[in-house]
Write an enzyme that holds these catalytic residues in place. Structure first.
Site, PDB file in Angstrom:
ATOM      1  N   GLU A   1       0.639   3.493   0.620  1.00 21.51           N
ATOM      2  CA  GLU A   1      -0.025   3.625   1.922  1.00 21.51           C
ATOM      3  C   GLU A   1       0.944   3.534   3.111  1.00 21.51           C
ATOM      4  OE1 GLU A   1      -4.280   1.598   0.830  1.00 21.51           O
ATOM      5  OE2 GLU A   1      -2.644   0.244   1.307  1.00 21.51           O
TER       6      GLU A   1
HETATM    7  C1  TNX Z   1      -5.298  -0.638  -1.309  1.00 19.12           C
HETATM    8  S1  TNX Z   1      -4.032   0.238  -3.650  1.00 19.12           S
HETATM    9  C2  TNX Z   1      -4.082  -1.277  -1.280  1.00 19.12           C
HETATM   10  C3  TNX Z   1      -4.017  -2.682  -0.876  1.00 19.12           C
HETATM   11  C4  TNX Z   1      -5.363  -3.229  -0.539  1.00 19.12           C
HETATM   12  C5  TNX Z   1      -6.386  -2.706  -1.511  1.00 19.12           C
HETATM   13  C6  TNX Z   1      -7.755  -3.283  -1.316  1.00 19.12           C
HETATM   14  C7  TNX Z   1      -2.796  -0.186  -2.923  1.00 19.12           C
HETATM   15  C8  TNX Z   1      -1.584   0.099  -3.644  1.00 19.12           C
HETATM   16  N1  TNX Z   1      -2.902  -0.754  -1.726  1.00 19.12           N
HETATM   17  O1  TNX Z   1      -3.133  -2.844   0.194  1.00 19.12           O
HETATM   18  O2  TNX Z   1      -5.303  -4.604  -0.576  1.00 19.12           O
HETATM   19  O3  TNX Z   1      -6.454  -1.314  -1.391  1.00 19.12           O
HETATM   20  O4  TNX Z   1      -8.614  -2.890  -2.328  1.00 19.12           O
END
Ligand code: TNX
Length: 546
Positions: free
Chosen positions: A359
């Site tokens: 992300e």
């Molecule tokens: C996505 S999945 C994220 C996390 C969050 C999570 C909450 C991923 C690699 N990153 O930063 O905590 O969703 O479900």
């Protein structure tokens, strides 16, 4: 020995009184479902002779189980014999003794032996272990006289201990003295895992958890034969590990969590090493994660020079994602990464360093690729291998020994990683995220990836979930627990159980013959075990809890 026998004689009478007292309670309760009171005749004071039984209800389901139809009853005189009597095997034996002694009160000791011990004992040996069962495989044989485990490696003995615990009555897990009898069905279990990596991740950045909580999380993982603990140590909301060359990361960046401030919310290096060793003693490898280049607000707030504009942002206690980025063009960024990885690598015996990479929506793709490529070089310069969330598959020079962790629910970068020769760890958010709600009625958790009840969490296969990613490209399975909504250990347990045993089974057991209707009954039988361990599990109505 003399003292021990006198102690055991006392214990025997204590246990008999307990049994009689328990029966008295049942009798006075007038509950027709309760067992009939046993008449206190002299025969009730002898070891009960149990009827025929079958080996069952083991999670993860073993590769092969052959029941012999009889019973072994652990006698008050039982001890645990290890061969060879090395320090390593002695501590494995002691782990079992520490699990069995509180509930049985037997004061079992760990002794070394050459060859099988006398009747009525537990015998753990690597002599003659079958190498085809692999490092974690074992063969457990229970006769009416003896419990024997033969494994190729100590890790196999440790995994077998979990099978032994699960073959004993649920009350064996109690922290207080229980009446027994401590009976096991006779037969043979031959067992080994399907995947190399069977993990769970705990996010201690969104909410911080004590060393004791982390250890409990790891010890519960061990009961289901998991072997990797992924420790998510940094995120926008907090930095949780002391880095001596950049102390403000922990001292300042460790001062917040979701919802507000948090006093001293980081682990010292000694505490981190203690957790590593605790996991190691359970044959669990710890994989630390420093999430980069996004999810870095806590670091950016701690050191102004890590920001492209030289200005440190305020610390962050919300739950948004994707707004922060390290400064990709600044040379000091790589000094920072090098220092952090060097210090962590020195404290971490495992092969892998997790560098996050998810992300990074405030980083351009070109910057992202340049950054992760340099991070991979740094990780490798300290003799480690890189694992990152699946986005890292986009770098051109992805090494074959790097690992991409699949988390997306639709499109995936996993096939790209495989094309580059790398392997994939399976954590699809709509199947394996422990922070997703079970149902709309459950209080804790999120819903962005969907609802995951215990059945949904169980009914998928890491070997086929992403088309084009199969066979040896699949390293294993991991269930992450993100903690935006998770505040206490009771919350952790509620989200993790009963789903984690299912992921453990997906990682360990053969795919053939797996089915929810059979599994849910086996899982239900673990309710009393989890209760005896004091686990605050979710009583999913889909599971027939006894
Ligand atoms: C996505 S999945 C994220 C996390 C969050 C999570 C909450 C991923 C690699 N990153 O930063 O905590 O969703 O479900």
């Amino acid at each position: 020995m003399q003292t021990k026998n006198i102690f055991r004689a006392f214990l025997f009478f204590a246990l008999v009184s307990m049994i009689l007292a328990t029966n008295a309670v049942y009798a006075s309760a007038g509950d027709t479902l309760a067992p009939k009171p046993r008449t206190p005749t002299p025969t009730a004071m002898q070891t009960p002779t149990p009827g025929p039984s079958t080996i069952g209800n083991i999670i993860p389901m073993p590769v092969s189980v052959t029941s012999a139809g009889g019973s072994f009853v652990l006698p008050i005189t039982a001890d645990i014999y290890v061969e060879p009597g090395t320090a390593e095997l002695t501590s494995i034996g002691q782990y079992l003794a520490d699990k069995l002694n509180p509930s049985t009160g037997y004061g079992m000791q760990v002794l070394s032996t050459t060859g099988a011990p006398g009747n009525g004992n537990i015998y753990l040996t690597t002599v003659g272990g079958d190498s085809t069962l692999g490092d974690e495989g074992y063969e457990l044989t229970v006769t009416s006289n003896l419990v024997t485990v033969v494994a190729y490696q100590p890790a196999g003995l440790f995994r077998a201990i979990q099978t032994i615990r699960q073959m004993l009555p649920a009350a064996i897990e109690s922290a207080t003295l229980q009446p027994g009898p401590w009976q096991m069905a006779t037969g043979t279990v031959r067992d080994y895992p399907r995947f190399l990596w069977r993990g769970s991740m705990l996010d201690v950045a969104r909410h911080f958890f004590s060393v004791a909580d982390v250890k409990r999380y790891i010890d519960l993982m061990a009961y289901y034969k998991l072997n990797v603990f992924h420790f998510h140590l940094s995120d926008d909301q907090g930095w949780r590990i002391m880095i001596n060359s950049w102390p403000n990361l922990a001292l300042y960046g460790g001062g917040t969590q979701v919802g507000g401030t948090c006093s001293n919310c980081y682990y010292t290096q000694a505490e981190y090493s203690d957790i590593v060793a605790y996991a190691q003693s359970r044959y669990i490898t710890l994989v630390p994660e420093i999430d980069m280049p996004g999810h870095t607000n806590a670091a950016l707030a701690s050191y102004a020079e890590l920001n492209c504009n030289g200005v440190a942002p305020a610390r962050y206690t919300g739950t948004n994602v994707g707004f922060s980025s390290l400064c990709i063009s600044a040379p000091i960024t790589y000094t920072f990464v090098d220092d952090v990885i060097r210090e962590l690598a020195a404290l971490t015996p495992g092969t892998y360093m997790h560098v996050g990479g998810d992300e990074a929506s405030s980083t351009t793709l070109a910057d992202y690729v340049s950054f992760v490529s340099q991070v991979q070089t740094i990780v490798q310069s300290y003799g480690k291998q890189m694992i990152g969330w699946e986005e890292i598959a986009q770098i051109n020079g992805l090494s074959a020994n790097s690992v991409a962790q699949h988390w997306n629910t639709t499109d995936s970068f996993a096939p790209m990683a495989v094309q580059k020769g790398a392997r994939v760890l399976m954590s699809p958010a709509n199947k394996a995220y422990l922070d997703m709600k079970y149902s709309h009625r459950t209080r804790l958790g999120q819903t962005w990836a969907g609802l995951i009840n215990t059945q949904t969490g169980y009914e998928w296969d890491p070997g086929t979930i992403v088309s084009g990613v199969s066979g040896s490209s699949v390293l294993g399975v991991e269930a992450p627990l993100w903690t935006e909504t998770i505040v206490t250990m009771a919350d952790i347990e509620y989200m993790t159980y009963p789903r984690l045993p299912g992921y453990a089974e997906l990682g360990w057991s053969p795919v053939t013959g797996r089915n929810w209707n059979e599994y849910k009954v086996r899982l239900g039988s673990h309710g009393p075990r989890l209760t005896a361990m004091g686990v605050n599990f979710y009583r999913d109505p889909l599971v027939p809890w006894p």
